[in-house]
Every structure is written in structure tokens, then in C-alpha cells.
Design a protein around this motif. Structure first.
Motif, PDB file in Angstrom:
ATOM      1  N   GLY A  57       0.792  -1.188  -0.097  1.00 21.57           N
ATOM      2  CA  GLY A  57      -0.247   0.022  -0.047  1.00 21.57           C
ATOM      3  C   GLY A  57       0.827   1.352  -0.047  1.00 21.57           C
ATOM      4  O   GLY A  57       0.334   2.316   0.347  1.00 21.57           O
ATOM      5  N   CYS A  58       2.188   1.207  -0.433  1.00 15.83           N
ATOM      6  CA  CYS A  58       3.254   2.531  -0.456  1.00 15.83           C
ATOM      7  C   CYS A  58       2.831   3.130  -1.866  1.00 15.83           C
ATOM      8  O   CYS A  58       3.607   2.812  -2.638  1.00 15.83           O
ATOM      9  CB  CYS A  58       4.642   1.814  -0.117  1.00 15.83           C
ATOM     10  N   PHE A  59       1.804   3.659  -2.057  1.00 16.87           N
ATOM     11  CA  PHE A  59       1.506   4.234  -3.337  1.00 16.87           C
ATOM     12  C   PHE A  59       2.328   5.259  -3.980  1.00 16.87           C
ATOM     13  O   PHE A  59       2.426   5.483  -5.166  1.00 16.87           O
ATOM     14  CB  PHE A  59      -0.174   4.483  -3.425  1.00 16.87           C
ATOM     15  N   THR A  60       2.738   6.254  -2.974  1.00 11.48           N
ATOM     16  CA  THR A  60       3.649   7.309  -3.398  1.00 11.48           C
ATOM     17  C   THR A  60       4.940   6.753  -3.891  1.00 11.48           C
ATOM     18  O   THR A  60       5.602   7.123  -5.039  1.00 11.48           O
ATOM     19  CB  THR A  60       4.014   8.196  -2.123  1.00 11.48           C
ATOM     20  N   GLU A  61       5.531   5.590  -2.972  1.00  3.07           N
ATOM     21  CA  GLU A  61       6.774   4.998  -3.323  1.00  3.07           C
ATOM     22  C   GLU A  61       6.585   4.235  -4.669  1.00  3.07           C
ATOM     23  O   GLU A  61       7.379   4.079  -5.522  1.00  3.07           O
ATOM     24  CB  GLU A  61       7.066   4.139  -2.225  1.00  3.07           C
ATOM     25  N   LEU A  62       5.458   3.710  -4.880  1.00  2.00           N
ATOM     26  CA  LEU A  62       5.160   2.908  -5.915  1.00  2.00           C
ATOM     27  C   LEU A  62       4.852   3.881  -7.356  1.00  2.00           C
ATOM     28  O   LEU A  62       5.774   3.366  -8.056  1.00  2.00           O
ATOM     29  CB  LEU A  62       3.696   2.222  -5.770  1.00  2.00           C
ATOM     30  N   ALA A  63       4.407   4.878  -7.380  1.00  2.00           N
ATOM     31  CA  ALA A  63       4.411   5.782  -8.370  1.00  2.00           C
ATOM     32  C   ALA A  63       5.822   6.235  -8.748  1.00  2.00           C
ATOM     33  O   ALA A  63       6.379   6.394  -9.840  1.00  2.00           O
ATOM     34  CB  ALA A  63       3.465   7.129  -8.148  1.00  2.00           C
ATOM     35  N   ALA A  64       6.734   6.537  -7.601  1.00  5.96           N
ATOM     36  CA  ALA A  64       7.940   6.783  -8.060  1.00  5.96           C
ATOM     37  C   ALA A  64       8.861   5.842  -8.685  1.00  5.96           C
ATOM     38  O   ALA A  64       9.707   5.976  -9.235  1.00  5.96           O
ATOM     39  CB  ALA A  64       8.590   7.235  -6.421  1.00  5.96           C
ATOM     40  N   ALA A  65       8.630   4.552  -8.044  1.00  7.20           N
ATOM     41  CA  ALA A  65       9.349   3.357  -8.700  1.00  7.20           C
ATOM     42  C   ALA A  65       8.885   3.077 -10.267  1.00  7.20           C
ATOM     43  O   ALA A  65       9.540   2.868 -11.097  1.00  7.20           O
ATOM     44  CB  ALA A  65       8.916   2.048  -7.929  1.00  7.20           C
ATOM     45  N   ALA A  66       7.720   3.498 -10.430  1.00 11.75           N
ATOM     46  CA  ALA A  66       6.991   3.279 -11.978  1.00 11.75           C
ATOM     47  C   ALA A  66       7.685   4.260 -12.692  1.00 11.75           C
ATOM     48  O   ALA A  66       8.241   4.162 -13.916  1.00 11.75           O
ATOM     49  CB  ALA A  66       5.507   3.330 -11.701  1.00 11.75           C
ATOM     50  N   GLN A  67       7.948   5.490 -11.938  1.00 12.47           N
ATOM     51  CA  GLN A  67       8.498   6.649 -12.873  1.00 12.47           C
ATOM     52  C   GLN A  67       9.906   6.198 -13.314  1.00 12.47           C
ATOM     53  O   GLN A  67      10.431   6.471 -14.280  1.00 12.47           O
ATOM     54  CB  GLN A  67       8.340   7.977 -12.216  1.00 12.47           C
ATOM     55  N   ASP A  68      10.404   5.530 -12.397  1.00 12.31           N
ATOM     56  CA  ASP A  68      11.945   5.041 -12.407  1.00 12.31           C
ATOM     57  C   ASP A  68      12.046   4.198 -13.456  1.00 12.31           C
ATOM     58  O   ASP A  68      12.947   4.288 -14.479  1.00 12.31           O
ATOM     59  CB  ASP A  68      12.405   4.762 -11.190  1.00 12.31           C
ATOM     60  N   MET A  69      11.184   3.344 -13.597  1.00 15.30           N
ATOM     61  CA  MET A  69      11.090   2.249 -14.533  1.00 15.30           C
ATOM     62  C   MET A  69      11.007   2.945 -16.256  1.00 15.30           C
ATOM     63  O   MET A  69      11.602   2.558 -17.223  1.00 15.30           O
ATOM     64  CB  MET A  69      10.065   1.401 -14.400  1.00 15.30           C
ATOM     65  N   GLU A  70      10.017   4.116 -16.009  1.00 15.23           N
ATOM     66  CA  GLU A  70       9.739   4.873 -17.260  1.00 15.23           C
ATOM     67  C   GLU A  70      11.012   5.454 -17.809  1.00 15.23           C
ATOM     68  O   GLU A  70      11.246   5.386 -18.999  1.00 15.23           O
ATOM     69  CB  GLU A  70       8.673   5.580 -17.138  1.00 15.23           C
ATOM     70  N   LEU A  71      11.649   5.934 -17.072  1.00 22.62           N
ATOM     71  CA  LEU A  71      12.878   6.743 -17.053  1.00 22.62           C
ATOM     72  C   LEU A  71      13.899   5.849 -17.640  1.00 22.62           C
ATOM     73  O   LEU A  71      14.737   6.308 -18.639  1.00 22.62           O
ATOM     74  CB  LEU A  71      13.458   7.504 -15.966  1.00 22.62           C
ATOM     75  N   GLN A  72      14.121   4.607 -16.909  1.00 25.29           N
ATOM     76  CA  GLN A  72      15.193   3.437 -17.621  1.00 25.29           C
ATOM     77  C   GLN A  72      14.849   3.446 -19.055  1.00 25.29           C
ATOM     78  O   GLN A  72      16.029   3.328 -19.833  1.00 25.29           O
ATOM     79  CB  GLN A  72      15.046   2.430 -16.760  1.00 25.29           C
ATOM     80  N   ALA A  73      13.610   3.251 -19.403  1.00 26.22           N
ATOM     81  CA  ALA A  73      13.226   2.755 -20.627  1.00 26.22           C
ATOM     82  C   ALA A  73      13.649   3.977 -21.630  1.00 26.22           C
ATOM     83  O   ALA A  73      14.232   3.612 -22.673  1.00 26.22           O
ATOM     84  CB  ALA A  73      11.645   2.463 -20.905  1.00 26.22           C
ATOM     85  N   GLY A  74      13.614   5.310 -21.104  1.00 29.13           N
ATOM     86  CA  GLY A  74      13.650   6.530 -21.959  1.00 29.13           C
ATOM     87  C   GLY A  74      15.446   6.454 -22.352  1.00 29.13           C
ATOM     88  O   GLY A  74      16.007   7.038 -23.277  1.00 29.13           O
TER      89      GLY A  74
END
Length: 201
Positions: A15-32
């Protein structure tokens, strides 16, 4: 250290949704940083779901704009969230869209939290609008099955259901139109404008 799907699932389960969004953004950045690699659709579904959960409609707009077109067209989860967003903007029932999809384990906790929040907002709106209401009408307004609505109304809200007349009697219905759990008019107006923009992208 690179973020992976397992990390997203773990954060979602906690239920760590703030951290979850940050991790998802990190994955998106890695793809870029490593084209032509494209992140899984779960990344964008998580970002969109968390933005909606936190009423961050501007972020929801940006997530949708940068989501690859083939994912918008091919992901039932993303399509369902977009339908929810449009329904909320149009002040129409939206919960039914969440029940039409089998959500992935990574996204499920976000959807459960979003559904609980939307359910609470819908019941608050009922309480602000009615002292009694026919159950079928109430179910249509909320966007859930009538039997499910009765269960929540009676067992969680403490309201009374008259099975003979199929009428719900709302107790303590004094929330008022500006109840804090509801979307303020200013935010709603902004959301309508954002959806209108995105429909023409």
C-alpha cells in the motif's frame, strides 16, 4: 539499482502508493535511457491509477499523453481507467468500469484503494442528496449492483433497507454538498477541461 516488476508488486502489496508511483516513474525513465526498450503497460497503469487516487488530474493528463499509443489501444486496464476518468469528469457513475477488468497483481491494490475512495464519495453524495431513495435508482447512481449496494449501505453505513418497498432510508444524511470526500467544483471543472483536451490528442 534498477527498478523491476517485482519491486512494483512489493510496493503495491504494502500500500505504499507514493513510493509505487516513484518506482514506476523510475522504470519509465530507464526505458527512455535505453531505447528501443519500452516499459510494461503496468507502469503506465500504475502511474495513471495513483494519479487518480490522489486527485492529481494534471499528472493523470501527462501520464496519458506519454503513454504509447499501442498500449492505450491494447491494454484493457488502461482503457478501463480512461473510462473511469471520463465518467468522473461527466459526473456519471464510474465504478462499473473497474469491475469489467481482471487487474494484474501489481495494479490490483491501487484499484482496490481507488474503488474504495470512489465508493465512499458516491455514498457521501447519496447522503447529501436523499433521505430515502429506491434501491435500483441508487444502484444506478453509484454504478454497482443493487445487492452489493444494500450490503454496504446497511452494514457499513448503518442505513435501513425496506425490502417490501425496495427503498433505502439514509440515516445521518447531513454531509452537505461540500463534503470533503467529494471532488470540489473547481477540480471537477479542471478535470472536464483536461478530458476534453485529451479526447482530441
Amino acid at each position: 539499482m534498477a527498478t523491476g516488476e517485482a519491486d512494483l508488486s512489493g510496493l503495491a502489496g504494502q500500500g505504499c502508493f507514493t513510493e509505487l508511483a516513484a518506482a514506476a516513474q523510475d522504470m519509465e525513465l530507464q526505458a527512455g535511457l535505453a531505447p528501443p526498450f519500452v516499459p510494461e503497460a503496468d507502469v503506465y497503469t500504475v502511474l495513471l491509477g495513483v494519479a487518480m487516487l490522489t486527485d492529481d488530474w494534471q499528472e493523470a493528463k501527462f501520464v496519458w499523453l506519454r503513454t504509447p499509443e499501442h498500449m492505450k489501444q491494447g491494454s484493457a486496464e488502461l482503457s478501463a481507467l480512461w473510462s473511469v476518468l471520463k465518467s468522473v469528469a461527466a459526473q456519471q457513475p464510474a465504478l462499473q468500469h473497474l469491475d469489467k477488468v481482471t487487474w494484474s497483481p501489481t495494479v490490483t491494490p491501487v484499484i482496490q484503494a481507488l474503488k474504495a475512495k470512489m465508493m465512499a464519495q458516491s455514498f457521501d453524495l447519496l447522503a447529501a442528496s436523499y433521505s430515502c431513495v429506491k434501491i435500483d435508482h441508487a444502484a444506478g447512481l453509484v454504478g454497482i449492483d443493487a445487492d452489493d449496494l444494500v450490503q454496504v449501505a446497511v452494514h457499513e453505513r448503518g442505513w435501513h433497507y425496506d425490502a417490501d418497498t425496495k427503498t433505502l432510508l439514509l440515516e445521518n444524511s447531513s454531509y452537505g454538498a461540500q463534503h470533503a470526500g467529494m471532488i470540489p467544483q473547481e477540480q471537477l471543472t479542471h478535470l472536464v477541461a483536461l478530458v476534453a483536451q485529451l479526447e482530441h490528442v
